[in-house]
Design a protein around this motif. Structure first.
Motif, short mmCIF file in Angstrom:
data_model
loop_
_atom_site.label_atom_id
_atom_site.label_comp_id
_atom_site.label_asym_id
_atom_site.label_seq_id
_atom_site.Cartn_x
_atom_site.Cartn_y
_atom_site.Cartn_z
N MET A 36 -9.18 -7.91 -14.19
CA MET A 36 -7.97 -8.11 -13.42
C MET A 36 -6.90 -7.15 -13.95
SD MET A 36 -5.65 -11.58 -13.00
CE MET A 36 -6.58 -12.34 -11.70
N SER A 37 -6.31 -6.39 -13.05
CA SER A 37 -5.28 -5.44 -13.45
C SER A 37 -3.98 -6.18 -13.75
CB SER A 37 -5.06 -4.41 -12.35
OG SER A 37 -4.40 -5.00 -11.25
N PRO A 38 -3.04 -5.55 -14.48
CA PRO A 38 -1.75 -6.20 -14.72
C PRO A 38 -1.04 -6.57 -13.43
CG PRO A 38 -1.99 -4.29 -16.15
CD PRO A 38 -3.16 -4.29 -15.21
N PHE A 39 -1.11 -5.68 -12.44
CA PHE A 39 -0.44 -5.97 -11.17
C PHE A 39 -1.06 -7.18 -10.48
CE2 PHE A 39 -0.36 -5.52 -6.53
CZ PHE A 39 1.01 -5.63 -6.33
N GLU A 40 -2.39 -7.31 -10.52
CA GLU A 40 -3.04 -8.45 -9.89
C GLU A 40 -2.61 -9.76 -10.52
OE1 GLU A 40 -7.06 -7.17 -10.40
OE2 GLU A 40 -7.21 -6.43 -8.34
N LEU A 41 -2.43 -9.76 -11.84
CA LEU A 41 -1.96 -10.97 -12.53
C LEU A 41 -0.56 -11.34 -12.06
CD1 LEU A 41 -2.22 -13.13 -14.79
CD2 LEU A 41 -1.10 -11.47 -16.28
N VAL A 42 0.34 -10.36 -12.06
CA VAL A 42 1.72 -10.62 -11.65
C VAL A 42 1.77 -10.96 -10.17
CG1 VAL A 42 4.02 -9.59 -11.42
CG2 VAL A 42 2.67 -9.16 -13.48
N PHE A 43 0.99 -10.24 -9.36
CA PHE A 43 1.05 -10.45 -7.91
C PHE A 43 0.47 -11.80 -7.51
CE2 PHE A 43 0.57 -9.16 -3.41
CZ PHE A 43 1.85 -8.67 -3.22
N ALA A 44 -0.43 -12.37 -8.32
CA ALA A 44 -0.94 -13.70 -8.02
C ALA A 44 0.19 -14.72 -8.05
CB ALA A 44 -2.02 -14.08 -9.03
N MET A 45 1.04 -14.64 -9.07
CA MET A 45 2.19 -15.54 -9.14
C MET A 45 3.19 -15.21 -8.04
SD MET A 45 4.72 -15.99 -12.36
CE MET A 45 6.21 -16.91 -12.27
N PHE A 46 3.44 -13.93 -7.87
CA PHE A 46 4.39 -13.44 -6.88
C PHE A 46 3.98 -13.89 -5.48
CE2 PHE A 46 6.14 -10.07 -4.20
CZ PHE A 46 7.39 -9.89 -4.74
N GLY A 47 2.70 -13.65 -5.14
CA GLY A 47 2.20 -13.99 -3.81
C GLY A 47 2.22 -15.49 -3.56
N LEU A 48 1.90 -16.27 -4.59
CA LEU A 48 1.91 -17.72 -4.43
C LEU A 48 3.31 -18.22 -4.09
CD1 LEU A 48 0.48 -20.50 -4.72
CD2 LEU A 48 1.16 -20.44 -7.11
N LEU A 49 4.30 -17.79 -4.85
CA LEU A 49 5.67 -18.25 -4.62
C LEU A 49 6.22 -17.74 -3.29
CD1 LEU A 49 7.19 -17.95 -8.20
CD2 LEU A 49 6.70 -20.04 -6.92
N LEU A 50 5.96 -16.48 -2.96
CA LEU A 50 6.42 -15.95 -1.67
C LEU A 50 5.73 -16.66 -0.52
CD1 LEU A 50 6.86 -12.10 -2.07
CD2 LEU A 50 8.62 -13.82 -1.82
N GLY A 51 4.44 -16.93 -0.67
CA GLY A 51 3.71 -17.65 0.37
C GLY A 51 4.27 -19.05 0.58
N LEU A 52 4.61 -19.72 -0.51
CA LEU A 52 5.23 -21.05 -0.39
C LEU A 52 6.59 -20.99 0.30
CD1 LEU A 52 4.34 -22.60 -3.87
CD2 LEU A 52 3.47 -23.32 -1.63
N ALA A 53 7.37 -19.94 -0.01
CA ALA A 53 8.67 -19.78 0.64
C ALA A 53 8.50 -19.55 2.14
CB ALA A 53 9.45 -18.63 -0.01
N LEU A 54 7.56 -18.70 2.51
CA LEU A 54 7.31 -18.46 3.94
C LEU A 54 6.80 -19.73 4.62
CD1 LEU A 54 5.71 -14.90 3.89
CD2 LEU A 54 7.83 -15.56 5.04
N ALA A 55 5.93 -20.46 3.95
CA ALA A 55 5.42 -21.72 4.51
C ALA A 55 6.55 -22.72 4.71
CB ALA A 55 4.34 -22.30 3.61
N GLU A 56 7.51 -22.73 3.80
CA GLU A 56 8.65 -23.64 3.93
C GLU A 56 9.47 -23.32 5.18
OE1 GLU A 56 10.80 -26.86 2.98
OE2 GLU A 56 9.20 -26.17 1.65
N VAL A 57 9.72 -22.03 5.43
CA VAL A 57 10.49 -21.65 6.62
C VAL A 57 9.69 -21.96 7.88
CG1 VAL A 57 11.63 -19.76 7.83
CG2 VAL A 57 11.71 -19.84 5.34
N LEU A 58 8.42 -21.59 7.90
CA LEU A 58 7.60 -21.87 9.08
C LEU A 58 7.46 -23.37 9.32
CD1 LEU A 58 4.87 -19.13 8.60
CD2 LEU A 58 6.64 -19.21 10.37
N GLY A 59 7.37 -24.14 8.24
CA GLY A 59 7.33 -25.60 8.37
C GLY A 59 8.61 -26.14 8.99
N GLY A 60 9.74 -25.55 8.63
CA GLY A 60 11.01 -25.94 9.25
C GLY A 60 11.03 -25.67 10.73
N PHE A 61 10.55 -24.49 11.12
CA PHE A 61 10.46 -24.17 12.55
C PHE A 61 9.54 -25.17 13.26
CE2 PHE A 61 11.91 -19.75 11.56
CZ PHE A 61 12.94 -19.70 12.50
#
Length: 200
Positions: free
Chosen positions: A1-26
Protein backbone atom coordinates in the motif's frame (compact mmCIF):
# COMPACT_ATOMS: atom_id res chain seq x y z
CA UNK A 1 0.00 0.00 0.00
CA UNK A 2 1.45 3.35 -1.03
CA UNK A 3 1.49 6.32 1.39
CA UNK A 4 -1.18 8.03 -0.70
CA UNK A 5 -3.45 4.97 -0.59
CA UNK A 6 -3.24 4.93 3.21
CA UNK A 7 -4.10 8.62 3.50
CA UNK A 8 -6.71 8.46 0.75
CA UNK A 9 -8.52 5.58 2.48
CA UNK A 10 -9.25 7.86 5.43
CA UNK A 11 -9.83 10.84 3.16
CA UNK A 12 -12.23 8.95 0.88
CA UNK A 13 -14.16 7.48 3.80
CA UNK A 14 -14.81 10.86 5.41
CA UNK A 15 -15.61 12.60 2.12
CA UNK A 16 -17.92 9.76 1.16
CA UNK A 17 -19.75 10.08 4.47
CA UNK A 18 -20.10 13.84 3.96
CA UNK A 19 -21.55 13.33 0.47
CA UNK A 20 -23.88 10.62 1.80
CA UNK A 21 -25.07 13.04 4.49
CA UNK A 22 -26.00 15.68 1.90
CA UNK A 23 -27.65 13.16 -0.42
CA UNK A 24 -29.53 11.70 2.55
CA UNK A 25 -30.83 15.18 3.33
CA UNK A 26 -32.10 15.57 -0.23
CA UNK A 27 -33.74 12.14 0.05
CA UNK A 28 -35.52 13.03 3.31
CA UNK A 29 -36.81 16.24 1.75
CA UNK A 30 -38.15 14.44 -1.32
CA UNK A 31 -39.92 11.89 0.87
CA UNK A 32 -41.41 14.66 2.99
CA UNK A 33 -42.53 16.69 -0.04
CA UNK A 34 -44.44 13.67 -1.29
CA UNK A 35 -45.91 12.95 2.15
CA UNK A 36 -49.02 14.12 3.95
CA UNK A 37 -47.47 17.15 5.71
CA UNK A 38 -46.49 19.81 3.21
CA UNK A 39 -43.27 21.72 3.75
CA UNK A 40 -41.82 24.72 1.97
CA UNK A 41 -38.30 23.80 0.88
CA UNK A 42 -37.44 26.93 -1.11
CA UNK A 43 -34.12 27.45 -2.89
CA UNK A 44 -31.68 28.22 -0.08
CA UNK A 45 -31.19 24.83 1.55
CA UNK A 46 -31.00 22.82 -1.71
CA UNK A 47 -28.54 25.32 -3.20
CA UNK A 48 -26.40 25.12 -0.06
CA UNK A 49 -26.42 21.32 -0.38
CA UNK A 50 -25.38 21.60 -4.03
CA UNK A 51 -22.55 24.01 -3.12
CA UNK A 52 -21.23 21.55 -0.53
CA UNK A 53 -21.39 18.61 -2.95
CA UNK A 54 -19.59 20.53 -5.71
CA UNK A 55 -16.95 21.78 -3.28
CA UNK A 56 -16.42 18.29 -1.87
CA UNK A 57 -15.96 16.91 -5.38
CA UNK A 58 -13.36 19.57 -6.19
CA UNK A 59 -11.59 18.88 -2.91
CA UNK A 60 -11.49 15.16 -3.73
CA UNK A 61 -9.84 15.92 -7.09
CA UNK A 62 -7.39 18.31 -5.45
CA UNK A 63 -6.26 15.53 -3.11
CA UNK A 64 -5.88 13.10 -6.00
CA UNK A 65 -3.77 15.63 -7.92
CA UNK A 66 -1.45 15.88 -4.89
CA UNK A 67 -1.03 12.10 -4.59
CA UNK A 68 2.70 12.16 -5.37
CA UNK A 69 3.31 14.76 -2.68
CA UNK A 70 1.28 13.29 0.18
CA UNK A 71 3.24 11.28 2.74
CA UNK A 72 1.79 8.80 5.21
CA UNK A 73 2.52 10.22 8.64
CA UNK A 74 0.63 11.32 11.71
CA UNK A 75 0.73 15.03 10.82
CA UNK A 76 -0.76 14.34 7.38
CA UNK A 77 -3.55 12.20 8.83
CA UNK A 78 -4.39 14.85 11.44
CA UNK A 79 -4.44 17.52 8.72
CA UNK A 80 -6.75 15.38 6.58
CA UNK A 81 -8.98 14.67 9.57
CA UNK A 82 -9.23 18.38 10.37
CA UNK A 83 -10.06 19.53 6.82
CA UNK A 84 -12.40 16.70 5.88
CA UNK A 85 -13.91 16.68 9.37
CA UNK A 86 -14.96 20.29 8.84
CA UNK A 87 -16.60 19.28 5.54
CA UNK A 88 -18.43 16.45 7.26
CA UNK A 89 -19.67 18.65 10.09
CA UNK A 90 -20.83 21.27 7.57
CA UNK A 91 -22.64 18.58 5.57
CA UNK A 92 -24.55 17.40 8.65
CA UNK A 93 -25.93 20.89 9.24
CA UNK A 94 -27.41 21.56 5.79
CA UNK A 95 -30.69 19.69 6.29
CA UNK A 96 -32.58 19.26 9.56
CA UNK A 97 -32.46 15.79 11.09
CA UNK A 98 -36.22 15.90 11.49
CA UNK A 99 -37.42 17.84 8.44
CA UNK A 100 -41.07 17.43 9.45
CA UNK A 101 -40.36 19.81 12.37
CA UNK A 102 -39.44 22.60 9.92
CA UNK A 103 -42.39 23.62 7.74
CA UNK A 104 -40.21 26.32 6.14
CA UNK A 105 -36.64 25.29 5.31
CA UNK A 106 -35.62 28.92 4.80
CA UNK A 107 -35.89 29.33 8.58
CA UNK A 108 -33.54 26.35 9.04
CA UNK A 109 -31.14 27.91 6.53
CA UNK A 110 -31.21 31.20 8.46
CA UNK A 111 -30.16 29.36 11.63
CA UNK A 112 -27.44 27.12 10.11
CA UNK A 113 -26.01 28.84 7.03
CA UNK A 114 -23.18 30.68 8.77
CA UNK A 115 -21.86 27.49 10.36
CA UNK A 116 -21.97 25.62 7.04
CA UNK A 117 -20.51 28.47 4.98
CA UNK A 118 -17.90 29.26 7.63
CA UNK A 119 -16.87 25.60 7.57
CA UNK A 120 -16.60 25.63 3.77
CA UNK A 121 -14.55 28.82 3.89
CA UNK A 122 -12.23 27.38 6.53
CA UNK A 123 -11.78 24.11 4.62
CA UNK A 124 -11.06 25.93 1.35
CA UNK A 125 -8.51 28.27 2.92
CA UNK A 126 -6.89 25.33 4.74
CA UNK A 127 -6.69 23.33 1.51
CA UNK A 128 -5.01 26.24 -0.29
CA UNK A 129 -2.46 26.56 2.51
CA UNK A 130 -2.02 22.78 2.52
CA UNK A 131 -1.42 22.80 -1.22
CA UNK A 132 1.19 25.56 -0.86
CA UNK A 133 2.88 23.64 1.99
CA UNK A 134 3.01 20.46 -0.10
CA UNK A 135 4.46 22.39 -3.05
CA UNK A 136 7.12 23.89 -0.75
CA UNK A 137 8.05 20.61 0.99
CA UNK A 138 7.59 18.19 -1.94
CA UNK A 139 7.69 20.17 -5.19
CA UNK A 140 6.85 18.32 -8.38
CA UNK A 141 9.49 18.95 -11.07
CA UNK A 142 7.04 18.62 -13.97
CA UNK A 143 4.70 21.15 -12.35
CA UNK A 144 7.54 23.63 -11.81
CA UNK A 145 8.64 23.34 -15.45
CA UNK A 146 5.20 23.22 -17.05
CA UNK A 147 3.74 26.34 -18.58
CA UNK A 148 -0.05 26.19 -18.57
CA UNK A 149 -2.40 28.01 -20.86
CA UNK A 150 -2.35 31.57 -19.51
CA UNK A 151 -6.00 32.43 -19.86
CA UNK A 152 -7.14 29.10 -18.38
CA UNK A 153 -4.87 29.66 -15.39
CA UNK A 154 -6.41 33.11 -15.02
CA UNK A 155 -9.96 31.69 -15.23
CA UNK A 156 -9.04 29.03 -12.66
CA UNK A 157 -7.56 31.55 -10.23
CA UNK A 158 -10.39 34.06 -10.67
CA UNK A 159 -13.03 31.39 -10.13
CA UNK A 160 -11.23 30.19 -6.99
CA UNK A 161 -10.96 33.69 -5.56
CA UNK A 162 -14.55 34.35 -6.65
CA UNK A 163 -15.73 31.36 -4.62
CA UNK A 164 -13.86 32.59 -1.55
CA UNK A 165 -15.24 36.11 -2.02
CA UNK A 166 -18.81 34.88 -2.33
CA UNK A 167 -18.42 32.64 0.72
CA UNK A 168 -17.27 35.66 2.75
CA UNK A 169 -20.19 37.70 1.37
CA UNK A 170 -22.61 34.91 2.32
CA UNK A 171 -21.41 35.19 5.91
CA UNK A 172 -22.26 38.89 5.95
CA UNK A 173 -25.40 39.30 3.83
CA UNK A 174 -28.71 38.33 5.39
CA UNK A 175 -31.17 38.89 2.54
CA UNK A 176 -32.62 35.62 1.23
CA UNK A 177 -32.74 36.71 -2.42
CA UNK A 178 -29.13 37.85 -2.25
CA UNK A 179 -28.19 34.53 -0.64
CA UNK A 180 -29.91 32.59 -3.45
CA UNK A 181 -28.02 34.63 -6.06
CA UNK A 182 -24.68 34.20 -4.29
CA UNK A 183 -25.18 30.45 -3.75
CA UNK A 184 -26.00 30.07 -7.44
CA UNK A 185 -22.87 32.10 -8.22
CA UNK A 186 -20.73 29.81 -6.06
CA UNK A 187 -22.19 26.78 -7.87
CA UNK A 188 -21.36 28.35 -11.23
CA UNK A 189 -17.81 29.25 -10.21
CA UNK A 190 -17.17 25.78 -8.79
CA UNK A 191 -18.32 24.24 -12.07
CA UNK A 192 -16.08 26.60 -14.08
CA UNK A 193 -13.13 25.90 -11.80
CA UNK A 194 -13.66 22.15 -12.07
CA UNK A 195 -13.97 22.32 -15.85
CA UNK A 196 -10.73 24.23 -16.42
CA UNK A 197 -8.66 22.57 -13.65
CA UNK A 198 -7.44 19.63 -15.81
CA UNK A 199 -6.00 22.06 -18.35
CA UNK A 200 -4.18 24.30 -15.87
Amino acid sequence: MSPFELVFAMFGLLLGLALAEVLGGFSRVLKLKRGARPVRVGWLTPLLGLVVMLDLTGFWLLAFDARAQIGANYVTLIGVLAMVGVYYLAATLIFPDRPEDWPDFDEWYDKQNRLVIGGLLAANVASWFGEMALDAVHPLPEVAEAVGNGWLVLVYLLSGFGVLGLLVALLLVRGRRANVAMLAGVCGLLLVSGAVEPFV
